[in-house]
Design a protein around this motif. Structure first.
Motif, PDB file in Angstrom:
ATOM      1  N   ARG A   1       6.778  15.143   8.471  1.00 54.52           N
ATOM      2  CA  ARG A   1       5.955  14.590   7.385  1.00 54.52           C
ATOM      3  C   ARG A   1       6.324  15.248   6.055  1.00 54.52           C
ATOM      4  O   ARG A   1       6.493  14.593   5.041  1.00 54.52           O
ATOM      5  N   THR A   2       6.475  16.570   6.108  1.00 52.95           N
ATOM      6  CA  THR A   2       6.858  17.286   4.889  1.00 52.95           C
ATOM      7  C   THR A   2       8.223  16.803   4.395  1.00 52.95           C
ATOM      8  O   THR A   2       8.413  16.557   3.203  1.00 52.95           O
ATOM      9  N   LEU A   3       9.168  16.643   5.332  1.00 54.22           N
ATOM     10  CA  LEU A   3      10.502  16.176   4.942  1.00 54.22           C
ATOM     11  C   LEU A   3      10.413  14.819   4.250  1.00 54.22           C
ATOM     12  O   LEU A   3      11.072  14.592   3.232  1.00 54.22           O
ATOM     13  N   SER A   4       9.556  13.951   4.807  1.00 55.70           N
ATOM     14  CA  SER A   4       9.476  12.615   4.214  1.00 55.70           C
ATOM     15  C   SER A   4       8.896  12.688   2.797  1.00 55.70           C
ATOM     16  O   SER A   4       9.238  11.887   1.936  1.00 55.70           O
ATOM     17  N   MET A   5       8.035  13.683   2.554  1.00 59.11           N
ATOM     18  CA  MET A   5       7.452  13.844   1.205  1.00 59.11           C
ATOM     19  C   MET A   5       8.488  14.376   0.211  1.00 59.11           C
ATOM     20  O   MET A   5       8.423  14.105  -0.971  1.00 59.11           O
ATOM     21  N   LEU A   6       9.398  15.220   0.710  1.00 56.47           N
ATOM     22  CA  LEU A   6      10.358  15.864  -0.194  1.00 56.47           C
ATOM     23  C   LEU A   6      11.613  15.007  -0.417  1.00 56.47           C
ATOM     24  O   LEU A   6      12.350  15.223  -1.365  1.00 56.47           O
TER      25      LEU A   6
END
Ligand SMILES: CCCCCCCCCCCCCCCCCCCCCC(=O)SCCNC(=O)CCNC(=O)[C@H](O)C(C)(C)COP(=O)(O)OP(=O)(O)OC[C@H]1O[C@@H](n2cnc3c(N)ncnc32)[C@H](O)[C@@H]1OP(=O)(O)O
Ligand SMILES: NC(=O)C1=CN([C@@H]2O[C@H](COP(=O)(O)OP(=O)(O)OC[C@H]3O[C@@H](n4cnc5c(N)ncnc54)[C@H](OP(=O)(O)O)[C@@H]3O)[C@@H](O)[C@H]2O)C=CC1
Length: 515
Positions: free
Chosen positions: A386-391
Motif C-alpha cells: 500500500r505504501t509503495l502504491s502511494m509513493l
C-alpha cells in the motif's frame, strides 16, 4: 562573525511542528548557532501518553541535542513548551500563554502539518489550511513580529512539470473549502475529494497548495516567505551525518529493503530522485528568516529547496548505493537478503509482487502457524505494498523547480554565513550521503548496535543457504513431477544421467591409466 546567527540572538522564536522531523533539526541548529536567543516557544500537544514536559525532555535528551548541551547548557530554560492543538479553535492555547506569545514573538517558523498522503480531506484541510489561516491571524496581532516563515512542499504543484517560484491558484478558493468542511458530512467529502484534488495524487499535496494560497491571501502587512523543500532526507553534515528518526519518504523503503521485505519497486531508474538533506532545508530556512526580517522584500518570496536542477541524482543510482551499503553494513534479523529490482510496467510489478512479496509472506505465516505463533507477515507485506502504491507517483516522474530566489539568497550571504548556514546542494556527494543515510537509519532510527554487524552478516549467510536449499528442493520437486508426466522430460533426464555416467567412467579410466 555570522550575521544570521547574530540576528537570532536575543530573539523570541515560535516554532510549530517542533516535535516533528524537520522541527527538531531546526530547533537544534538554532540553539547551537545562536545560544543567546531569548526563548523558543514550541506548540506541543500531549501524545502517546506523554505529557508536554516528557516530550520536551525526550527531545532534549536525544542524541540529536548532544552538541547543543555543550554550547548552550541552559537549553532547558530557553525552550518553552506551550500546550496547543492545531486542530482546535485558537489552538486551545490558554489565555496567559496566548498573551505571552502575542507580546514577545519575533519570528515564526510554521512547520506543523499532516504529511500523510491519504489523510481524510477534512483533517488535512484543518491542519494544512485552517491552522495556517489561524496562525496568520495570530501573527497579525503580534506587535514585535519580524518574519513569518511558512514551510510548504515542492510537490504542492506536482500536477505541473515545471514549477516556478510563484503561487499557483487552485480552482476552488481555500475559504470556500474551509467553510464547506464545516457542514459537509464525511460521505459527501469522500465523494467530492477526487474532483477537488483533480490531477494531484493525494490530499496532502492539494491541501499544502491551498495552504500557500491562504498565506498569500491573508498575509496583510506581514513579512512572509514560503519554503518549498522536495523530499527531505537524513542530515548531510549537521549536527552529524545520517540523522533521521521517522519512516517517512525514502526512509521507510530503505528500512524495508534492508530488512529484506522490499524486493521490487515500480520506479523509473532514470527519474530524478529529488532528495534534500534536512540540514540543508534548515540552513535555508534560517537564512530566509534573517533575510525576510532584515531586508523586508516587497512581496512574499518563495524558495525552492530542491536538488534536481543543481546536483541531480536518480532513483537507479540511489537504489544501487542503498543495496551496496547493506552489503557492508547489514541490518539485524533481516527477513530475506537485501536484494531489490526496479520494475517498469504493470505486468512485471504484479508478477514480482506475487512472487517476491506475497508468496514468501504466506509461506512464513504458514511456518508461524505451524510453530504455534501468530501470523503477521502477510499483514505487514500488504501495508508495504500500500505504501509503495502511494509513493509510486513520485518515483516515476521528474520535475523541474526554478531556484532563482534560493540562488539570489546564497549570493547575499557573507562567506562566513555561507559556511555556517550552507544550503549549497552542489557540494553534496550523493554516494557518500546515501551511505551515511543508510548508516543513520541503522543507528538512529532502528537503534541497532554496530557491534552486531558480524552476527547480522552471519544471519544473511544462513538466509542465503536456506534460499539455495529451498530453490534446489523446489527444482527437484518440479523436475520429479515433470518426469512422471512427460516422455520428453524422461528422455532428457536419461540423456543427462547417461552422459554424466559416461563422463565419470572415462574420467576414472584415464586417471587409472596415469597411475
Ligand atoms: C533497486 C531497488 C532498490 C531498493 C532500495 C530502496 C530505497 C530507495 C528507493 C526510495 C524510494 C523513495 C520514494 C520516496 C518518495 C517520497 C515522495 C514524497 C514526496 C512529498 C514529500 C513531502 O512533501 S511530505 C513528507 C512525505 N510524507 C510521507 O512520506 C508520508 C507517507 N506516509 C503515509 O502517507 C502513510 O504512512 C501511508 C503510506 C499512507 C501508510 O499508512 P498506514 O496507515 O498503512 O500506516 P501508518 O502510517 O499508520 O504506519 C505504519 C506503521 O509505521 C509506524 N509509523 C508511521 N509513521 C511513523 C513515523 N513517522 N515514525 C516511526 N514510525 C512510524 C506506525 O506506528 C505504524 O506502526 P504500527 O503498525 O506498529 O503501529
Ligand atoms: N518530510 C518531508 O519529506 C517533507 C516535509 N515538508 C514539510 O515540512 C514540514 C515538516 O514536516 P516533517 O517534519 O517531515 O513532518 P512530521 O510529521 O515529522 O512533523 C509534523 C509536526 O506537526 C505537528 N502536528 C501535527 N498535527 C498537530 C496538531 N494537531 N497540533 C499540533 N501539532 C501538530 C506534529 O506534532 P506531533 O509530534 O504531536 O505529531 C509534528 O511536530 C511540513 O510542513 C511538511 O509539509 C515538505 C517537504 C518534504
Amino acid at each position: 562573525m555570522s550575521m544570521i546567527a547574530d540576528f537570532y540572538g536575543g530573539k523570541s522564536i515560535l516554532i510549530t511542528g517542533a516535535t516533528g522531523f524537520l522541527g527538531k533539526v531546526l530547533m537544534e541548529k538554532l540553539f547551537r548557532t545562536s545560544p543567546d536567543l531569548r526563548v523558543i516557544y514550541i506548540l506541543v500537544r500531549p501524545k502517546a501518553g506523554q505529557t508536554l514536559q516528557q516530550r520536551v525532555f525526550q527531545i532534549l535528551n536525544s542524541k540529536l541535542f548532544e552538541k547543543v548541551k555543550e554550547v548552550c547548557p541552559n537549553v532547558h530554560e530557553k525552550i518553552r513548551a506551550i500546550s496547543a492543538d492545531l486542530n482546535q479553535n485558537d489552538f486551545a492555547i490558554s489565555k496567559e500563554d496566548m498573551q505571552e506569545l502575542l507580546s514577545y514573538t519575533n519570528i515564526i517558523f510554521h512547520c506543523a502539518a499532516t504529511v500523510r498522503f491519504d489523510d481524510h480531506l477534512r483533517h488535512a484541510v484543518q491542519l494544512n489550511v485552517t491552522a495556517t489561516q489561524q496562525l496568520l491571524l495570530m501573527a497579525s496581532q503580534m506587535p514585535n513580529l519580524e518574519a513569518f516563515i511558512h514551510i510548504s512542499t515542492a510537490f504542492s504543484n506536482c500536477n505541473l512539470k515545471h514549477i516556478d517560484e510563484v503561487i499557483y491558484p487552485c480552482p476552488v478558493e481555500p475559504k470556500k473549502i474551509i467553510d464547506s468542511m464545516e457542514w459537509l458530512d464525511d460521505a459527501i467529502i469522500d465523494e467530492i475529494t477526487p474532483k477537488l484534488i483533480g490531477d494531484r495524487p493525494n490530499t496532502y499535496t492539494y491541501t499544502k497548495a491551498l495552504g500557500e494560497m491562504v498565506v498569500q491571501q491573508e498575509s496583510g502587512k506581514l513579512n512572509i516567505a514560503i519554503i518549498r523543500p522536495s523530499i527531505v532526507g537524513a542530515t548531510w553534515q549537521e549536527p552529524f551525518p545520517g540523522w533521521v528518526d521517522n519512516i517517512n519518504g525514502p526512509t521507510g523503503l530503505i528500512v524495508a529493503a534492508g530488512k529484506g521485505f522490499l524486493r521490487s519497486i515500480r520506479a523509473t531508474p532514470m527519474a530524478v530522485a529529488d532528495l534534500i538533506p534536512a540540514d540543508i532545508v534548515v540552513n535555508l530556512t534560517l537564512a530566509v528568516g534573517w533575510y525576510t526580517a532584515v531586508h523586508r522584500p516587497k512581496s512574499t518570496l518563495i524558495y525552492h529547496c530542491t536538488s534536481g536542477n543543481l546536483n541531480p541524482c536518480n532513483w537507479g543510482k540511489m537504489g544501487i548505493q542503498v543495496l551496496a551499503t547493506f552489503e557492508k553494513i547489514p541490518l539485524e534479523r533481516a527477513f530475506r537478503r537485501p536484494k531489490a529490482e526496479f520494475t517498469t510496467n504493470n505486468v512485471t510489478t504484479q508478477y514480482w509482487n506475487a512472487v517476491s512479496h506475497r508468496a514468501p509472506a504466506m509461506i512464513y505465516d504458514f511456518y508461524l502457524r505451524l510453530t504455534g505463533r501468530k501470523p503477521r507477515m502477510t499483514k505487514l507485506m500488504n501495508r508495504l505494498l500500500r505504501t509503495l502504491s502511494m509513493l509510486e507517483y513520485f518515483i516515476n516522474r521528474s520535475w523541474e523547480w526554478s531556484t532563482y530566489n534560493t540562488e539570489m539568497l546564497m549570493s547575499k550571504l557573507s562567506p562566513e554565513d555561507q559556511r555556517v548556514f550552507n544550503f549549497d546542494v552542489r557540494q553534496l556527494n550523493w554516494l557518500e550521503y546515501i551511505e551515511n543515510y543508510v548508516l543513520g537509519v541503522k543507528k538512529y532510527l532502528l537503534k541497532e548496535d554496530m557491534a552486531g554487524i558480524p552476527e547480522a552478516k552471519q544471519h544473511l549467510r544462513r538466509l542465503r543457504n536456506i534460499h539455495y536449499l529451498f530453490n534446489t528442493a523446489l527444482f527437484l520437486i518440479a523436475w520429479r513431477l515433470l518426469i512422471a508426466r512427460s516422455q520428453v522430460a524422461r528422455n532428457v533426464w536419461f540423456f543427462i544421467v547417461s552422459f554424466c555416467y559416461k563422463f565419470l567412467s572415462y574420467f576414472r579410466a584415464s586417471s587409472t591409466l596415469k597411475v
